[in-house]
Scaffold this motif. Structure first.
Motif, mmCIF file in Angstrom:
data_model
loop_
_atom_site.group_PDB
_atom_site.id
_atom_site.type_symbol
_atom_site.label_atom_id
_atom_site.label_comp_id
_atom_site.label_asym_id
_atom_site.label_seq_id
_atom_site.Cartn_x
_atom_site.Cartn_y
_atom_site.Cartn_z
ATOM 1 N N MET A 145 -7.279 -0.705 0.402
ATOM 2 C CA MET A 145 -6.637 0.235 1.322
ATOM 3 C C MET A 145 -5.839 1.300 0.579
ATOM 4 S SD MET A 145 -7.543 -0.156 4.360
ATOM 5 C CE MET A 145 -6.349 0.937 5.135
ATOM 6 N N ALA A 146 -5.404 0.998 -0.638
ATOM 7 C CA ALA A 146 -4.671 1.988 -1.439
ATOM 8 C C ALA A 146 -5.563 3.180 -1.748
ATOM 9 C CB ALA A 146 -4.158 1.353 -2.728
ATOM 10 N N ASP A 147 -6.833 2.914 -2.088
ATOM 11 C CA ASP A 147 -7.761 4.002 -2.391
ATOM 12 C C ASP A 147 -8.139 4.781 -1.137
ATOM 13 O OD1 ASP A 147 -7.887 3.483 -5.148
ATOM 14 O OD2 ASP A 147 -9.381 1.909 -4.847
ATOM 15 N N LEU A 148 -8.324 4.076 -0.019
ATOM 16 C CA LEU A 148 -8.695 4.753 1.226
ATOM 17 C C LEU A 148 -7.577 5.648 1.737
ATOM 18 C CD1 LEU A 148 -10.587 1.873 3.052
ATOM 19 C CD2 LEU A 148 -11.549 4.083 2.406
ATOM 20 N N ILE A 149 -6.369 5.105 1.781
ATOM 21 C CA ILE A 149 -5.244 5.899 2.261
ATOM 22 C C ILE A 149 -4.907 7.000 1.265
ATOM 23 C CG2 ILE A 149 -2.745 5.798 2.699
ATOM 24 C CD1 ILE A 149 -3.221 3.235 4.216
ATOM 25 N N THR A 151 0.853 -1.190 0.000
ATOM 26 C CA THR A 151 0.000 0.000 0.000
ATOM 27 C C THR A 151 0.886 1.236 0.000
ATOM 28 O OG1 THR A 151 -1.656 -1.211 1.303
ATOM 29 C CG2 THR A 151 -1.863 1.184 1.223
ATOM 30 N N PRO A 152 0.614 2.226 -0.848
ATOM 31 C CA PRO A 152 1.448 3.443 -0.910
ATOM 32 C C PRO A 152 1.332 4.288 0.362
ATOM 33 C CG PRO A 152 0.119 3.199 -2.896
ATOM 34 C CD PRO A 152 -0.428 2.225 -1.895
ATOM 35 N N ILE A 153 2.123 3.922 1.358
ATOM 36 C CA ILE A 153 2.131 4.645 2.634
ATOM 37 C C ILE A 153 3.453 5.369 2.818
ATOM 38 C CG2 ILE A 153 2.065 4.394 5.153
ATOM 39 C CD1 ILE A 153 0.188 2.014 4.729
ATOM 40 N N VAL A 154 4.559 4.641 2.646
ATOM 41 C CA VAL A 154 5.882 5.253 2.813
ATOM 42 C C VAL A 154 6.485 5.678 1.478
ATOM 43 C CG1 VAL A 154 6.333 3.978 4.936
ATOM 44 C CG2 VAL A 154 7.057 3.014 2.751
ATOM 45 N N TYR A 155 5.820 5.329 0.386
ATOM 46 C CA TYR A 155 6.305 5.725 -0.937
ATOM 47 C C TYR A 155 5.135 6.282 -1.743
ATOM 48 C CZ TYR A 155 4.333 1.127 -2.011
ATOM 49 O OH TYR A 155 3.506 0.048 -2.118
ATOM 50 N N PRO A 156 5.368 7.248 -2.626
ATOM 51 C CA PRO A 156 4.291 7.788 -3.468
ATOM 52 C C PRO A 156 3.994 6.870 -4.645
ATOM 53 C CG PRO A 156 6.337 8.948 -3.912
ATOM 54 C CD PRO A 156 6.624 8.003 -2.766
ATOM 55 N N VAL A 157 2.767 6.924 -5.103
ATOM 56 C CA VAL A 157 2.337 6.093 -6.232
ATOM 57 C C VAL A 157 3.144 6.415 -7.485
ATOM 58 C CG1 VAL A 157 0.373 5.460 -7.691
ATOM 59 C CG2 VAL A 157 0.010 5.971 -5.274
ATOM 60 N N SER A 158 3.577 7.661 -7.610
ATOM 61 C CA SER A 158 4.254 8.118 -8.835
ATOM 62 C C SER A 158 5.564 7.401 -9.118
ATOM 63 C CB SER A 158 4.509 9.627 -8.760
ATOM 64 O OG SER A 158 5.290 9.945 -7.620
ATOM 65 N N ILE A 159 6.187 6.787 -8.095
ATOM 66 C CA ILE A 159 7.465 6.116 -8.328
ATOM 67 C C ILE A 159 7.277 4.686 -8.837
ATOM 68 C CG2 ILE A 159 8.536 7.487 -6.489
ATOM 69 C CD1 ILE A 159 8.673 4.856 -4.847
ATOM 70 N N LEU A 160 6.035 4.196 -8.816
ATOM 71 C CA LEU A 160 5.769 2.820 -9.232
ATOM 72 C C LEU A 160 5.678 2.726 -10.754
ATOM 73 C CD1 LEU A 160 2.980 1.820 -6.658
ATOM 74 C CD2 LEU A 160 5.407 1.233 -6.565
ATOM 75 N N PRO A 161 6.107 1.610 -11.328
ATOM 76 C CA PRO A 161 5.915 1.409 -12.774
ATOM 77 C C PRO A 161 4.429 1.289 -13.097
ATOM 78 C CG PRO A 161 6.753 -0.587 -11.718
ATOM 79 C CD PRO A 161 6.829 0.486 -10.693
ATOM 80 N N GLU A 162 4.086 1.520 -14.340
ATOM 81 C CA GLU A 162 2.677 1.550 -14.756
ATOM 82 C C GLU A 162 1.953 0.245 -14.443
ATOM 83 O OE1 GLU A 162 -0.492 3.577 -15.829
ATOM 84 O OE2 GLU A 162 1.528 4.425 -15.923
ATOM 85 N N ARG A 163 2.633 -0.872 -14.608
ATOM 86 C CA ARG A 163 2.006 -2.164 -14.352
ATOM 87 C C ARG A 163 1.650 -2.324 -12.880
ATOM 88 N NH1 ARG A 163 4.592 -8.090 -15.988
ATOM 89 N NH2 ARG A 163 2.791 -9.344 -15.360
ATOM 90 N N ALA A 164 2.541 -1.852 -12.000
ATOM 91 C CA ALA A 164 2.287 -1.950 -10.564
ATOM 92 C C ALA A 164 1.132 -1.044 -10.151
ATOM 93 C CB ALA A 164 3.548 -1.585 -9.783
ATOM 94 N N ARG A 165 1.028 0.124 -10.801
ATOM 95 C CA ARG A 165 -0.063 1.043 -10.474
ATOM 96 C C ARG A 165 -1.423 0.432 -10.796
ATOM 97 N NH1 ARG A 165 1.888 6.970 -12.770
ATOM 98 N NH2 ARG A 165 4.099 6.700 -12.309
ATOM 99 N N SER A 166 -1.491 -0.292 -11.883
ATOM 100 C CA SER A 166 -2.762 -0.919 -12.258
ATOM 101 C C SER A 166 -3.186 -1.974 -11.238
ATOM 102 C CB SER A 166 -2.666 -1.541 -13.654
ATOM 103 O OG SER A 166 -1.672 -2.560 -13.680
ATOM 104 N N LEU A 167 -2.205 -2.620 -10.597
ATOM 105 C CA LEU A 167 -2.511 -3.640 -9.597
ATOM 106 C C LEU A 167 -3.057 -3.030 -8.306
ATOM 107 C CD1 LEU A 167 0.547 -6.055 -9.988
ATOM 108 C CD2 LEU A 167 -1.796 -6.422 -10.772
ATOM 109 N N LEU A 168 -2.795 -1.734 -8.089
ATOM 110 C CA LEU A 168 -3.296 -1.069 -6.890
ATOM 111 C C LEU A 168 -4.819 -1.034 -6.859
ATOM 112 C CD1 LEU A 168 -0.891 1.976 -6.391
ATOM 113 C CD2 LEU A 168 -0.991 -0.140 -5.056
ATOM 114 N N ALA A 169 -5.438 -1.174 -8.026
ATOM 115 C CA ALA A 169 -6.906 -1.186 -8.079
ATOM 116 C C ALA A 169 -7.480 -2.375 -7.308
ATOM 117 C CB ALA A 169 -7.379 -1.226 -9.524
ATOM 118 N N LEU A 170 -6.652 -3.408 -7.084
ATOM 119 C CA LEU A 170 -7.084 -4.585 -6.343
ATOM 120 C C LEU A 170 -6.911 -4.419 -4.835
ATOM 121 C CD1 LEU A 170 -5.439 -7.307 -8.629
ATOM 122 C CD2 LEU A 170 -7.799 -6.466 -8.702
#
Length: 266
Positions: free
Chosen positions: A215-219, A193-212
């Motif tokens: 807690m990523a959306d809530l935080i 979950t993007p807590i200690v790191y920002p979403v922007s540093i993740l590769p595009e493929r990893a960002r798409s997995l955050l939809a699953l």
């Protein structure tokens, strides 16, 4: 209708719930010299460490934000939110096991126990988040009216946490490995979950997995309000709300179906 039938007897025992919350709070600091003062000192120390270390010592910056406190606020928003979630779920999954003697000896609505967990967690969260809010005001980073957008986000978070907690709590009575396994899952869940790191540093493929990851959306909603001063994307929170409601319904059904068996199993 089912919800009203469940909550009506719980409301009649609200004195028991409030008494349990008060007792937990008092027992937590019963033998300490400073007593309840620690409820302020501990979160204050955490906030100071995060803000001083990351903003002044490490000079950590959040991409796209000029404020020197941006990463510290981003980190605190994520850690505090996750702390509330993990406290509710972690305690709810063991609540029936920890109160086995009480369940066997006394007759009362069993749902008083999970509600006590939520109330106690919200009291603790209110203290630490209140101090964090004071810091936001003092440092000139208070987001303004957008701050009140936290209320519906917090409600969804609590609903999701207690729904998941009740499901795990019932299953944990019959399958004791559930509690141990979820403890491991929770550790991985934190770092996924993007807590200690920002979403922007993740590769595009990893960002798409955050939809699953609900807690990523809530935080992310908390961070959007507190860091960027902008309203969260409510459309992203709709699936989380639906999931939270479904978990609560499933948890209540499991509880009502197996409440008698739970006492025998305990």
């Amino acid at each position: 209708m089912m919800l009203l039938n469940v909550l009506r007897p719980v409301w009649a025992y609200r004195g028991l719930i409030l008494g349990n919350v008060k007792r937990e709070f008092q027992l937590k600091y019963q033998n300490s010299l400073l007593g309840a003062t620690w409820t302020v000192l501990n979160p204050l120390a955490m906030i100071l460490v995060y803000t001083v270390v990351f903003s002044q010592v490490m000079r950590a910056k959040l991409p796209g934000v000029e404020s020197g406190f941006a990463y510290s606020i981003y980190l605190c928003a994520g850690v505090l939110t996750w702390g509330l979630f993990s406290e509710i779920v972690g305690r709810a999954q063991n609540i029936f096991l920890e109160n086995a003697n009480l369940l066997k000896k006394l007759s009362f609505p069993r749902l008083c126990l999970p509600i006590t967990v939520v109330t106690s967690a919200l009291v603790n969260f209110s203290i630490i988040f209140g101090l964090f809010s004071v810091f936001l005001v003092a440092s000139g980073n208070f987001p303004g009216w957008v701050f009140f957008g936290l209320i519906p986000v917090l409600a969804i978070l609590v609903l999701f946490a207690i729904g998941l907690g009740i499901v795990l709590g019932v299953l944990n009575v019959f399958f004791r490995d559930v509690g141990q396994l979820f403890g491991v899952v929770l550790q991985f869940w934190f770092w996924l979950t993007p807590i200690v790191y920002p979403v922007s540093i993740l590769p595009e493929r990893a960002r798409s997995l955050l939809a699953l990851n609900p807690m990523a959306d809530l935080i992310g909603a908390f961070q959007s309000i507190l860091v960027f001063g902008s309203w969260p994307n409510w459309k992203l929170l709709l699936p989380v709300l639906i999931l939270a409601i479904l978990l609560c319904i499933w948890g209540l059904r499991l509880f009502r179906k197996h409440s008698g068996e739970m006492v025998d199993e305990l």
